[in-house]
Design a protein around this motif. Structure first.
Motif: not given
Length: 348
Positions: A266, A149, A146, A153
Motif C-alpha cells: 500500500d 485503509h 492506517i 496495511v
C-alpha cells in the motif's frame, strides 16, 4: 536539529527585514517633506454654531507618516534575497529548491503594501514561512492512513546500504505498537549477512512477530508469506524490510520491482540519511523513478547540522516526509510536522 540552517535563516530574516525597513526610512522623509496648502479659516458668521474641530496635529502626523503605505520593490530586497540564496545553497538545499524558495519569497514581498508603522518582522516571517511550507509539503500522517485503509496495511521499505533502514523498520514498529496497532515484520533482507538475525533481535525486544526464511532465500517469497500471516491473524500492519541496494545496480533494482509486484504494498517508503545532503536527493529521485516511493524517512536528522536534505527531498521528488530519525533508541523517531520544522527554523 537543523542548527546551522536555523541560524542562517534567522540571519537572512533579519537582513530582509532591514532591507524593507530601510526602504520605509527612505520613503518617509519624502512624504514628510510634501506640503499641502492650508486655507486660512474665515470667521464664522454671527449666530451660527461653531464648526467641528479639524484634525489635530497628532492625527496629521499619523496620517502622513505612520499610516502612510509604502510598496516594497524588487530593488529593496534584491541584495537580501541574494544572501538568502547563498544561505540555502550552503545549507545543502538543492538548487531547484532554492530557486523555488527565492521565487516564492520575492512574490510574497515585492509589491506588498505595508504601513510604515507596521512590523517588518511579521511581513518577512510570513513570506519565509509560506515559501518553506510550499516546498516541504504537508507531511504524511501514518496513523490516520492506517485507520482509513483496509487491513493489513502493507508498507515496503527501500533504500541504499547502511542508511539505517532495518533499525527504522523496528522504530516504526515500536511507534505503531504504542499507537495501538498490531504489527508483523517481514525479514525481506535475505542478502546481507546477519540481516535476518538483526531484525529478529529487534522484533524480540519489541514483542513483534517476525516472518523469516533462510539467508539467500527469495525475498518475494518471504514477504508474500508475511502478508498471508497478517491476513490470517487479522494483523493491522505489515512492515517489510528489504536489502539495501544502490540505484545503479540494475539486477538488485529489478529484484525490488519483483517484490513490489508480489507483495502489492500500500505504501513504499524510501529511507536515507539526512546527512547525505544532495546525494540523498539524487538517490531518492532514482528510487522513485524505478520502483516508486510514497513517502520518505530520513535517519540521522539529529546529526544534520545543515538541514537542507529534508527540504530538498520533499520538494524534488514531490513526496512527503514521514518520519525523522533522531537517535539510536527505539523512541528516537518523530513524525514529520512541516509547521513545527518551519517554526523551529524561523525561531518564531
Amino acid at each position: 536539529m537543523f542548527t546551522g540552517l536555523k541560524e542562517r535563516l534567522q540571519a537572512a530574516r533579519n537582513r530582509l527585514g532591514g532591507s524593507i525597513g530601510a526602504a520605509a526610512t527612505a520613503q518617509a522623509p519624502a512624504a514628510a517633506g510634501q506640503s499641502t496648502p492650508v486655507a486660512t479659516p474665515s470667521p464664522a458668521p454671527a449666530g451660527t454654531a461653531p464648526a467641528q474641530a479639524g484634525p489635530t496635529f497628532t492625527d496629521k502626523v499619523r496620517l502622513l507618516i505612520i499610516d502612510r503605505e509604502l510598496v516594497v520593490s524588487d530593488k529593496d530586497v534584491a541584495e537580501a534575497l541574494e544572501e538568502l540564496e547563498m544561505t540555502l545553497l550552503e545549507s545543502d538545499v538543492a538548487l531547484p529548491v532554492t530557486d523555488a524558495i527565492i521565487a516564492d519569497v520575492r512574490k510574497s514581498l515585492v509589491g506588498k503594501h505595508r504601513k510604515i508603522g507596521e512590523s517588518v518582522d511579521s511581513l518577512v516571517v510570513g513570506a519565509l514561512k509560506s515559501a518553506l511550507l510550499n516546498v516541504l509539503g504537508k507531511g504524511f500522517d501514518l496513523t490516520a492512513y492506517i485507520k482509513s485503509h483496509e487491513r493489513p496495511v502493507k508498507i515496503l521499505f527501500t533504500g541504499v546500504n547502511g542508511t539505517g533502514k532495518t533499525t527504522t523498520v523496528a522504530k516504526i514498529g515500536a511507534y505503531l505498537k504504542k499507537e495501538g496497532f498490531s504489527v508483523v515484520i517481514g525479514a525481506g533482507d535475505t542478502f546481507r549477512a546477519g540481516a535476518i538475525e538483526q531484525i529478529g533481535v529487534h522484533a524480540e525486544r519489541l514483542g513483534i512477530k517476525v516472518i523469516e526464511h533462510q539467508t539467500g532465500a527469495d525475498p518475494s517469497a518471504v514477504l508474500f508469506d508475511t502478508v498471508q500471516y497478517a491476513i490470517a491473524h487479522k494483523t493491522d500492519v505489515v512492515l517489510a524490510d528489504t536489502a539495501g541496494r544502490f540505484h545503479t545496480k540494475s539486477n538488485l533494482m529489478s529484484q525490488l520491482d519483483k517484490i513490489r509486484r508480489v507483495m502489492k504494498p500500500d505504501l513504499i517508503v524510501y529511507v536515507d540519511e539526512a546527512v547525505a545532503g544532495n546525494d540523498a536527493v539524487v538517490r531518492a529521485a532514482e528510487f522513485d523513478r524505478t520502483v516508486g516511493a510514497d513517502a520518505i524517512v530520513l535517519t540521522k536528522a539529529d546529526m544534520d547540522s545543515r538541514g537542507g536534505a529534508a527540504i530538498s527531498i520533499a520538494h524534488t521528488i514531490g513526496k512527503p516526509l514521514l518520519f525523522l530519525g533522531t537517535g539510536q533508541a527505539y523512541e528516537d523517531i518523530m513524525p514529520f510536522d512541516p509547521d513545527a520544522v518551519v517554526e523551529e527554523l524561523l525561531g518564531s
